[in-house]
Design a protein around this motif. Structure first.
Motif, PDB file in Angstrom:
ATOM      1  N   CYS A  15      57.881 114.522 -11.358  1.00  0.00           N
ATOM      2  CA  CYS A  15      56.480 114.171 -11.055  1.00  0.00           C
ATOM      3  C   CYS A  15      56.004 114.889  -9.793  1.00  0.00           C
ATOM      4  CB  CYS A  15      56.322 112.669 -10.903  1.00  0.00           C
ATOM      5  SG  CYS A  15      56.504 111.773 -12.454  1.00  0.00           S
ATOM      6  N   LEU A  16      56.841 114.936  -8.763  1.00  0.00           N
ATOM      7  CA  LEU A  16      56.498 115.641  -7.530  1.00  0.00           C
ATOM      8  C   LEU A  16      56.297 117.134  -7.799  1.00  0.00           C
ATOM      9  CD1 LEU A  16      56.184 115.323  -4.440  1.00  0.00           C
ATOM     10  CD2 LEU A  16      58.641 115.748  -4.254  1.00  0.00           C
ATOM     11  N   LEU A  17      57.172 117.712  -8.596  1.00  0.00           N
ATOM     12  CA  LEU A  17      57.046 119.114  -8.968  1.00  0.00           C
ATOM     13  C   LEU A  17      55.767 119.348  -9.776  1.00  0.00           C
ATOM     14  CD1 LEU A  17      58.320 121.963  -9.054  1.00  0.00           C
ATOM     15  CD2 LEU A  17      59.555 121.228 -11.096  1.00  0.00           C
ATOM     16  N   ALA A  18      55.418 118.424 -10.658  1.00  0.00           N
ATOM     17  CA  ALA A  18      54.201 118.554 -11.461  1.00  0.00           C
ATOM     18  C   ALA A  18      52.954 118.511 -10.581  1.00  0.00           C
ATOM     19  CB  ALA A  18      54.146 117.460 -12.519  1.00  0.00           C
ATOM     20  N   VAL A  19      52.938 117.661  -9.563  1.00  0.00           N
ATOM     21  CA  VAL A  19      51.811 117.608  -8.629  1.00  0.00           C
ATOM     22  C   VAL A  19      51.709 118.930  -7.869  1.00  0.00           C
ATOM     23  CG1 VAL A  19      50.987 116.495  -6.499  1.00  0.00           C
ATOM     24  CG2 VAL A  19      51.790 115.107  -8.423  1.00  0.00           C
ATOM     25  N   TYR A  20      52.838 119.454  -7.427  1.00  0.00           N
ATOM     26  CA  TYR A  20      52.894 120.734  -6.716  1.00  0.00           C
ATOM     27  C   TYR A  20      52.341 121.856  -7.592  1.00  0.00           C
ATOM     28  CZ  TYR A  20      55.411 124.859  -4.859  1.00  0.00           C
ATOM     29  OH  TYR A  20      55.766 126.088  -4.398  1.00  0.00           O
ATOM     30  N   VAL A  21      52.819 121.959  -8.815  1.00  0.00           N
ATOM     31  CA  VAL A  21      52.358 123.005  -9.739  1.00  0.00           C
ATOM     32  C   VAL A  21      50.876 122.811 -10.059  1.00  0.00           C
ATOM     33  CG1 VAL A  21      52.611 123.948 -12.075  1.00  0.00           C
ATOM     34  CG2 VAL A  21      54.632 123.428 -10.718  1.00  0.00           C
ATOM     35  N   GLY A  22      50.457 121.573 -10.257  1.00  0.00           N
ATOM     36  CA  GLY A  22      49.054 121.301 -10.543  1.00  0.00           C
ATOM     37  C   GLY A  22      48.144 121.713  -9.400  1.00  0.00           C
ATOM     38  N   ALA A  23      48.544 121.408  -8.173  1.00  0.00           N
ATOM     39  CA  ALA A  23      47.738 121.787  -7.013  1.00  0.00           C
ATOM     40  C   ALA A  23      47.636 123.298  -6.882  1.00  0.00           C
ATOM     41  CB  ALA A  23      48.340 121.187  -5.744  1.00  0.00           C
ATOM     42  N   LEU A  24      48.747 123.991  -7.081  1.00  0.00           N
ATOM     43  CA  LEU A  24      48.727 125.452  -6.988  1.00  0.00           C
ATOM     44  C   LEU A  24      47.901 126.069  -8.120  1.00  0.00           C
ATOM     45  CD1 LEU A  24      52.419 126.181  -5.938  1.00  0.00           C
ATOM     46  CD2 LEU A  24      50.371 126.300  -4.513  1.00  0.00           C
ATOM     47  N   THR A  25      48.024 125.523  -9.303  1.00  0.00           N
ATOM     48  CA  THR A  25      47.255 126.041 -10.438  1.00  0.00           C
ATOM     49  C   THR A  25      45.763 125.791 -10.224  1.00  0.00           C
ATOM     50  OG1 THR A  25      49.128 125.673 -11.908  1.00  0.00           O
ATOM     51  CG2 THR A  25      46.974 125.930 -12.940  1.00  0.00           C
ATOM     52  N   PHE A  26      45.407 124.612  -9.769  1.00  0.00           N
ATOM     53  CA  PHE A  26      44.008 124.295  -9.511  1.00  0.00           C
ATOM     54  C   PHE A  26      43.421 125.234  -8.466  1.00  0.00           C
ATOM     55  CE2 PHE A  26      40.692 121.995  -7.164  1.00  0.00           C
ATOM     56  CZ  PHE A  26      39.807 121.754  -8.204  1.00  0.00           C
ATOM     57  N   CYS A  93      63.549 131.426  -6.694  1.00  0.00           N
ATOM     58  CA  CYS A  93      62.683 132.545  -7.084  1.00  0.00           C
ATOM     59  C   CYS A  93      61.214 132.167  -6.951  1.00  0.00           C
ATOM     60  CB  CYS A  93      63.003 132.998  -8.504  1.00  0.00           C
ATOM     61  SG  CYS A  93      64.594 133.826  -8.658  1.00  0.00           S
ATOM     62  N   MET A  94      60.868 130.949  -7.334  1.00  0.00           N
ATOM     63  CA  MET A  94      59.505 130.461  -7.196  1.00  0.00           C
ATOM     64  C   MET A  94      59.091 130.505  -5.725  1.00  0.00           C
ATOM     65  SD  MET A  94      58.313 126.502  -7.703  1.00  0.00           S
ATOM     66  CE  MET A  94      59.372 125.979  -6.350  1.00  0.00           C
ATOM     67  N   THR A  95      59.924 129.991  -4.860  1.00  0.00           N
ATOM     68  CA  THR A  95      59.639 129.954  -3.428  1.00  0.00           C
ATOM     69  C   THR A  95      59.506 131.366  -2.867  1.00  0.00           C
ATOM     70  OG1 THR A  95      60.859 127.882  -3.265  1.00  0.00           O
ATOM     71  CG2 THR A  95      60.470 129.076  -1.216  1.00  0.00           C
ATOM     72  N   LEU A  96      60.381 132.241  -3.285  1.00  0.00           N
ATOM     73  CA  LEU A  96      60.363 133.622  -2.807  1.00  0.00           C
ATOM     74  C   LEU A  96      59.068 134.330  -3.195  1.00  0.00           C
ATOM     75  CD1 LEU A  96      62.063 135.737  -1.330  1.00  0.00           C
ATOM     76  CD2 LEU A  96      62.973 136.419  -3.544  1.00  0.00           C
ATOM     77  N   CYS A  97      58.559 134.083  -4.381  1.00  0.00           N
ATOM     78  CA  CYS A  97      57.298 134.703  -4.801  1.00  0.00           C
ATOM     79  C   CYS A  97      56.160 134.315  -3.861  1.00  0.00           C
ATOM     80  CB  CYS A  97      56.948 134.299  -6.236  1.00  0.00           C
ATOM     81  SG  CYS A  97      57.927 135.121  -7.485  1.00  0.00           S
ATOM     82  N   VAL A 131      51.862 135.446  -7.446  1.00  0.00           N
ATOM     83  CA  VAL A 131      51.430 134.067  -7.661  1.00  0.00           C
ATOM     84  C   VAL A 131      51.683 133.658  -9.103  1.00  0.00           C
ATOM     85  CG1 VAL A 131      49.386 132.568  -7.786  1.00  0.00           C
ATOM     86  CG2 VAL A 131      49.775 133.987  -5.772  1.00  0.00           C
ATOM     87  N   SER A 132      51.334 134.539 -10.044  1.00  0.00           N
ATOM     88  CA  SER A 132      51.536 134.221 -11.465  1.00  0.00           C
ATOM     89  C   SER A 132      53.008 134.030 -11.792  1.00  0.00           C
ATOM     90  CB  SER A 132      50.954 135.332 -12.344  1.00  0.00           C
ATOM     91  OG  SER A 132      49.575 135.462 -12.129  1.00  0.00           O
ATOM     92  N   VAL A 133      53.844 134.905 -11.301  1.00  0.00           N
ATOM     93  CA  VAL A 133      55.282 134.806 -11.561  1.00  0.00           C
ATOM     94  C   VAL A 133      55.850 133.558 -10.882  1.00  0.00           C
ATOM     95  CG1 VAL A 133      57.528 135.920 -11.146  1.00  0.00           C
ATOM     96  CG2 VAL A 133      55.600 137.258 -11.990  1.00  0.00           C
ATOM     97  N   LEU A 136      54.985 130.708 -13.003  1.00  0.00           N
ATOM     98  CA  LEU A 136      55.814 130.717 -14.222  1.00  0.00           C
ATOM     99  C   LEU A 136      57.221 130.207 -13.926  1.00  0.00           C
ATOM    100  CD1 LEU A 136      54.693 134.027 -15.956  1.00  0.00           C
ATOM    101  CD2 LEU A 136      54.224 131.683 -16.691  1.00  0.00           C
ATOM    102  N   PHE A 137      57.780 130.601 -12.781  1.00  0.00           N
ATOM    103  CA  PHE A 137      59.088 130.059 -12.378  1.00  0.00           C
ATOM    104  C   PHE A 137      59.007 128.542 -12.213  1.00  0.00           C
ATOM    105  CE2 PHE A 137      60.484 134.332 -10.631  1.00  0.00           C
ATOM    106  CZ  PHE A 137      61.546 134.481 -11.506  1.00  0.00           C
ATOM    107  N   ALA A 138      57.911 128.060 -11.609  1.00  0.00           N
ATOM    108  CA  ALA A 138      57.739 126.618 -11.414  1.00  0.00           C
ATOM    109  C   ALA A 138      57.641 125.897 -12.755  1.00  0.00           C
ATOM    110  CB  ALA A 138      56.498 126.342 -10.575  1.00  0.00           C
ATOM    111  N   LEU A 139      56.913 126.472 -13.701  1.00  0.00           N
ATOM    112  CA  LEU A 139      56.810 125.864 -15.037  1.00  0.00           C
ATOM    113  C   LEU A 139      58.155 125.881 -15.756  1.00  0.00           C
ATOM    114  CD1 LEU A 139      53.358 127.230 -16.233  1.00  0.00           C
ATOM    115  CD2 LEU A 139      53.934 124.870 -15.584  1.00  0.00           C
ATOM    116  N   ALA A 140      58.895 126.975 -15.611  1.00  0.00           N
ATOM    117  CA  ALA A 140      60.223 127.047 -16.227  1.00  0.00           C
ATOM    118  C   ALA A 140      61.153 126.011 -15.599  1.00  0.00           C
ATOM    119  CB  ALA A 140      60.804 128.453 -16.057  1.00  0.00           C
TER     120      ALA A 140
END
Length: 167
Positions: A15-26, A93-97, A131-133, A136-140
């Motif tokens: 859930c925490l990861l989903a909030v993080y990904v949602g905020a970045l995507t928004f 990898c997500m963090t590094l991007c 950012v896109s990659v 994508l790492f976060a979604l994976a």
């Protein structure tokens, strides 16, 4: 660790990861394009320069925190080491991007200030790809964690495996 508690902690992390990904995507999909559409050029530039630095910091430092939490929890989980290592690699990898993107922003701004459109476009495109990659790492990562959550119960030793008697 108690098995149900581990499942709840993993669900909370997802859930925490989903909030993080949602905020970045928004931020990338809604805030920046809206600013470009509604603000005049000088105000848009002023806003986006501040916004993208904050965005990348959130991406990088949020990624570091999430990766460290996962690394600490991986020592206590029943999920196999190979799987947790793969999940940690995705998180890293997500963090590094986002971290590399944060480092590129001053060069993007300097190219825009110099009027060097070729360099600006090249660096801006590189940042968009990062950012896109990263997303994508976060979604994976999220997909991998959601995939293992119901199946993690199969990783725990059963009574037959723990009470194995010779002969």
């Amino acid at each position: 660790m108690y098995h149900l508690a581990e499942a709840y902690l993993m669900a909370a992390y997802i859930c925490l990861l989903a909030v993080y990904v949602g905020a970045l995507t928004f931020g990338a999909a809604a805030v920046a394009p809206t600013a470009v559409r509604l603000l005049d050029a000088p105000n848009c530039a002023l806003f986006l320069r501040s916004f993208w630095v904050t965005y990348h910091r959130l991406g990088a430092f949020g990624g570091i925190v999430l990766t460290l939490i996962m690394a600490a929890a991986s020592t206590l989980t029943a999920v196999p080491l190979l799987y947790t290592t793969a999940m940690l690699a995705l998180a890293s990898c997500m963090t590094l991007c986002f971290w590399v993107g944060l480092q590129v922003i001053p060069s993007i701004n300097a190219a825009r200030d110099r009027g060097d459109e070729v360099t600006f476009i090249r660096l801006h495109r590189m940042d968009l790809i990062l950012v896109s990659v990263g997303l994508l790492f976060a979604l994976a990562l999220m997909g991998g964690l959601v995939y293992v959550l119901p199946g993690q119960f199969t990783f725990w030793p059963t009574a037959m495996e723990t009470n194995h008697t010779p002969g």
